[in-house]
Structures are given as C-alpha cells and as structure tokens.
Design a protein around this motif. Sequence first.
Motif, short mmCIF file in Angstrom:
data_model
loop_
_atom_site.label_atom_id
_atom_site.label_comp_id
_atom_site.label_asym_id
_atom_site.label_seq_id
_atom_site.Cartn_x
_atom_site.Cartn_y
_atom_site.Cartn_z
N SER A 65 1.02 -1.30 -0.07
CA SER A 65 0.08 -0.07 -0.10
C SER A 65 0.83 1.24 0.03
O SER A 65 0.62 2.22 -0.82
CB SER A 65 -0.83 -0.08 1.40
OG SER A 65 -1.81 1.04 1.27
N VAL A 66 1.78 1.10 0.87
CA VAL A 66 2.87 2.34 0.63
C VAL A 66 3.45 2.52 -0.46
O VAL A 66 3.71 3.56 -0.91
CB VAL A 66 3.89 2.21 2.07
CG1 VAL A 66 4.93 3.25 1.94
CG2 VAL A 66 3.00 2.28 3.48
N ARG A 67 4.07 1.48 -1.14
CA ARG A 67 4.55 1.43 -2.30
C ARG A 67 3.81 2.32 -3.29
O ARG A 67 4.10 2.89 -4.17
CB ARG A 67 5.11 0.14 -2.77
CG ARG A 67 6.49 -0.12 -2.35
CD ARG A 67 6.93 -1.41 -3.10
NE ARG A 67 7.58 -2.12 -1.94
CZ ARG A 67 7.30 -3.42 -1.27
NH1 ARG A 67 6.39 -4.03 -1.44
NH2 ARG A 67 8.24 -3.82 -0.26
N ASP A 68 2.56 1.69 -3.37
CA ASP A 68 1.52 2.07 -4.24
C ASP A 68 1.02 3.54 -4.16
O ASP A 68 1.12 4.03 -5.23
CB ASP A 68 0.19 1.23 -4.30
CG ASP A 68 0.19 -0.17 -4.76
OD1 ASP A 68 1.18 -0.44 -5.39
OD2 ASP A 68 -0.56 -0.89 -4.39
N GLN A 69 1.20 3.89 -3.01
CA GLN A 69 0.97 5.48 -2.67
C GLN A 69 2.08 6.45 -3.17
O GLN A 69 1.92 7.42 -3.62
CB GLN A 69 0.70 5.66 -1.09
CG GLN A 69 -0.60 5.22 -0.99
CD GLN A 69 -0.76 5.27 0.64
OE1 GLN A 69 -0.07 5.90 1.46
NE2 GLN A 69 -1.91 5.13 1.18
N ARG A 70 3.22 5.76 -3.20
CA ARG A 70 4.40 6.53 -3.79
C ARG A 70 4.50 6.62 -4.95
O ARG A 70 4.85 7.67 -5.78
CB ARG A 70 5.46 5.80 -3.14
CG ARG A 70 5.85 6.13 -1.59
CD ARG A 70 7.52 5.73 -1.31
NE ARG A 70 7.43 5.38 -0.07
CZ ARG A 70 8.11 4.48 0.84
NH1 ARG A 70 9.21 3.89 -0.18
NH2 ARG A 70 8.17 4.38 1.87
#
Length: 79
Positions: A65-70
Amino acid sequence: MQNDIVLRAMAAVLGPDDAIVKDVEKAMRTDDGLDWLIAKAAFDSLSRAKRQEIADMARWMAEESVRDQRDEPGQRQRR
C-alpha cells in the motif's frame, strides 16, 4: 486503514467466509465492546503459526500500500 489491512490479511489467510474473519468484521462494523471481546477470543484461539502468518500478510499488504501510494499513476514498475 490499519484495521482494514489486518481484516484483508485474515481473509487472505483464513478465507473470507471463516467465522473468525466474520467476527472481526462485525466488531469493526458495530464498534461494540462485546463484539470486540468475541472477536479477540476467536483470534486468540488461532495457533501461533496462523497468527504469525496473518501478521506477515498484513505487513506485506501495508508495504504494498505504501509503495502504491508513492508510485505515480503510469509510472509504476512491474514487479
């Protein structure tokens, strides 16, 4: 957000129709103390290995989720 990730991890490990997943889902929806106690007791009945598997899955989902947001749309690299 964190609760949602943990619920999705539980469903991924145990199956979406598992009684424990349903108990936790109900507790999240109603935010009732008794429902949370029932969900906690059900979760505590899981083996240590299953709880660890759920924790690992939740950690992986949170990292994704964090990677996708970045990543910006259209710029995401295939993994």
